[in-house]
Design a protein around this motif. Structure first.
Motif, PDB file in Angstrom:
ATOM      1  N   ILE A 122       0.858  -1.174   0.000  1.00  0.00           N
ATOM      2  CA  ILE A 122       0.000   0.000   0.000  1.00  0.00           C
ATOM      3  C   ILE A 122       0.898   1.229   0.000  1.00  0.00           C
ATOM      4  CG2 ILE A 122      -1.984  -1.092   1.135  1.00  0.00           C
ATOM      5  CD1 ILE A 122      -1.057   0.178   3.776  1.00  0.00           C
ATOM      6  N   GLY A 123       0.431   2.290  -0.613  1.00  0.00           N
ATOM      7  CA  GLY A 123       1.228   3.504  -0.725  1.00  0.00           C
ATOM      8  C   GLY A 123       1.220   3.986  -2.164  1.00  0.00           C
ATOM      9  N   ASN A 124       1.856   5.103  -2.402  1.00  0.00           N
ATOM     10  CA  ASN A 124       1.905   5.686  -3.735  1.00  0.00           C
ATOM     11  C   ASN A 124       3.174   5.231  -4.440  1.00  0.00           C
ATOM     12  OD1 ASN A 124      -0.486   7.697  -3.961  1.00  0.00           O
ATOM     13  ND2 ASN A 124       0.341   8.030  -1.915  1.00  0.00           N
ATOM     14  N   TYR A 157       3.929   5.539   2.050  1.00  0.00           N
ATOM     15  CA  TYR A 157       2.551   5.560   2.551  1.00  0.00           C
ATOM     16  C   TYR A 157       2.391   6.645   3.601  1.00  0.00           C
ATOM     17  CZ  TYR A 157      -1.607   4.262   5.186  1.00  0.00           C
ATOM     18  OH  TYR A 157      -2.808   4.297   5.824  1.00  0.00           O
ATOM     19  N   SER A 159      -1.112   8.110   5.893  1.00  0.00           N
ATOM     20  CA  SER A 159      -2.546   7.922   6.089  1.00  0.00           C
ATOM     21  C   SER A 159      -3.356   9.169   5.736  1.00  0.00           C
ATOM     22  CB  SER A 159      -2.822   7.520   7.540  1.00  0.00           C
ATOM     23  OG  SER A 159      -4.180   7.205   7.717  1.00  0.00           O
ATOM     24  N   GLU A 162      -3.757   9.221   2.084  1.00  0.00           N
ATOM     25  CA  GLU A 162      -4.709   8.168   1.718  1.00  0.00           C
ATOM     26  C   GLU A 162      -6.144   8.635   1.926  1.00  0.00           C
ATOM     27  OE1 GLU A 162      -5.573   3.501   2.910  1.00  0.00           O
ATOM     28  OE2 GLU A 162      -4.824   4.894   4.434  1.00  0.00           O
ATOM     29  N   GLN A 165      -7.092  11.276  -0.675  1.00  0.00           N
ATOM     30  CA  GLN A 165      -7.379  10.651  -1.962  1.00  0.00           C
ATOM     31  C   GLN A 165      -8.731   9.947  -1.952  1.00  0.00           C
ATOM     32  OE1 GLN A 165      -3.847   8.221  -2.440  1.00  0.00           O
ATOM     33  NE2 GLN A 165      -2.753   9.835  -3.529  1.00  0.00           N
ATOM     34  N   CYS A 166      -9.079   9.366  -0.820  1.00  0.00           N
ATOM     35  CA  CYS A 166     -10.392   8.745  -0.662  1.00  0.00           C
ATOM     36  C   CYS A 166     -11.496   9.798  -0.773  1.00  0.00           C
ATOM     37  CB  CYS A 166     -10.474   8.040   0.691  1.00  0.00           C
ATOM     38  SG  CYS A 166     -12.114   7.468   1.161  1.00  0.00           S
ATOM     39  N   LEU A 193     -10.325   3.028   0.429  1.00  0.00           N
ATOM     40  CA  LEU A 193      -8.990   3.103   1.013  1.00  0.00           C
ATOM     41  C   LEU A 193      -8.077   2.071   0.353  1.00  0.00           C
ATOM     42  CD1 LEU A 193      -9.923   3.419   4.810  1.00  0.00           C
ATOM     43  CD2 LEU A 193      -9.175   5.253   3.281  1.00  0.00           C
ATOM     44  N   MET A 194      -6.777   2.236   0.538  1.00  0.00           N
ATOM     45  CA  MET A 194      -5.814   1.307  -0.046  1.00  0.00           C
ATOM     46  C   MET A 194      -5.935  -0.095   0.545  1.00  0.00           C
ATOM     47  SD  MET A 194      -2.463   3.785  -0.151  1.00  0.00           S
ATOM     48  CE  MET A 194      -2.501   5.358  -1.025  1.00  0.00           C
ATOM     49  N   THR A 195      -6.536  -0.185   1.706  1.00  0.00           N
ATOM     50  CA  THR A 195      -6.690  -1.463   2.409  1.00  0.00           C
ATOM     51  C   THR A 195      -8.085  -2.049   2.232  1.00  0.00           C
ATOM     52  OG1 THR A 195      -7.269  -0.198   4.397  1.00  0.00           O
ATOM     53  CG2 THR A 195      -4.972  -0.878   4.165  1.00  0.00           C
TER      54      THR A 195
END
Length: 264
Positions: A122-124, A157, A159, A162, A165-166, A193-195
């Motif tokens: 996860i991350g950019n 990453y 939060s 994240e 972006q969400c 979310l990325m997760t």
């Protein structure tokens, strides 16, 4: 409390690691464990070594902890490997950190495949150097059909980013008429979310004595149990993880419900 548990090694010397693992496996195991791997630099400084030596030693700890976590039956192990704030570190250190994923995965990829571990991130990824991206993508591709433990690296990453972006994705869907703002709830946020495909962490571990989240999984950790230890990451071994898990299993998780009992 946890640090007291970690000082009991002399009392536990007659209990084998195998017996302790069996005991932990007989009780409720956290499905998702997240770790902030802190203290590599301090480990090196204590030994009059360059910081990169600590990062290299920490890489060996990743292997040890991933192996025992997989053996115990943890479903997801998320490791905070490089944050969006870590770009502020000296260039020499950053360059070394960007080489570590390739070194780790090239060294242990065959072992991860054999152990049925699935590598994720996860991350950019776009801001990572090409050699780092290629190493991670190679491992993800090589293990994509594995259905054992997910070894999830949080790389570049943050939060807050994240969550931003969400929010942007939800705002765009709302503007396009694909989503009504009244329908935005926790499930909708989770799905952006990325997760999104992972269970929320049951347990967060941070090593080195720091007691903050450092912009790590702020949304996902809402109901996680926290465990902080003074042990530096390169010294965090299998016994340390077992001690943390035993402490976790002794807690009563209520998720906001005063009447709740036991590990749910």
């Amino acid at each position: 409390m946890l640090n007291k548990l970690m000082r009991k090694k002399s009392m536990e010397s007659d209990i084998s690691l195998t017996e302790q693992i069996a005991n932990v496996k007989s009780r409720q195991i956290p499905a998702h464990v997240a770790i902030i791997m802190d203290g590599n630099g301090r480990w090196a400084k204590k030994r009059n070594l360059p910081r990169i030596a600590g990062h290299h030693e920490g890489m060996k700890t990743v292997r040890k902890i991933a192996r025992i976590a997989n053996d115990i039956g943890i479903k997801v192990l998320t490791l905070y490997a490089f944050s969006t704030e870590n770009w502020k570190r000296p260039k020499l250190e950053i360059d070394f950190l960007m080489k570590l994923p390739g070194e780790f995965l090239n060294t242990y990829l065959s072992e991860l495949i054999e152990e049925n571990v699935k590598v994720e991130m996860i991350g950019n990824v776009n801001l990572l150097p090409e050699h780092t991206k290629q190493a991670i993508q190679k491992a993800i591709e090589a293990t994509k059909h594995n259905d054992g433990m997910i070894l999830n690296f949080a790389m570049n990453y943050g939060s807050r980013l994240e969550i931003i972006q969400c929010m942007q994705a939800l705002a765009e869907k709302t503007a396009n008429g694909d989503l009504n703002w009244e329908d935005i709830n926790e499930d909708v946020v989770n799905s952006h979310l990325m997760t999104a495909h992972l269970p929320e962490p049951d347990l967060l571990i941070r090593t080195s004595g720091e007691v903050r989240l450092s912009n790590f999984m702020l949304w996902q950790l809402a109901y996680a149990e926290f465990s902080f230890t003074d042990v530096l990451w390169p010294d965090f071994d299998e016994q340390c993880l077992l001690n943390v898990l035993q402490d976790f299993q002794s807690r009563s998780r209520r998720f906001g419900n005063v009447e709740g009992e036991g590990v749910e």
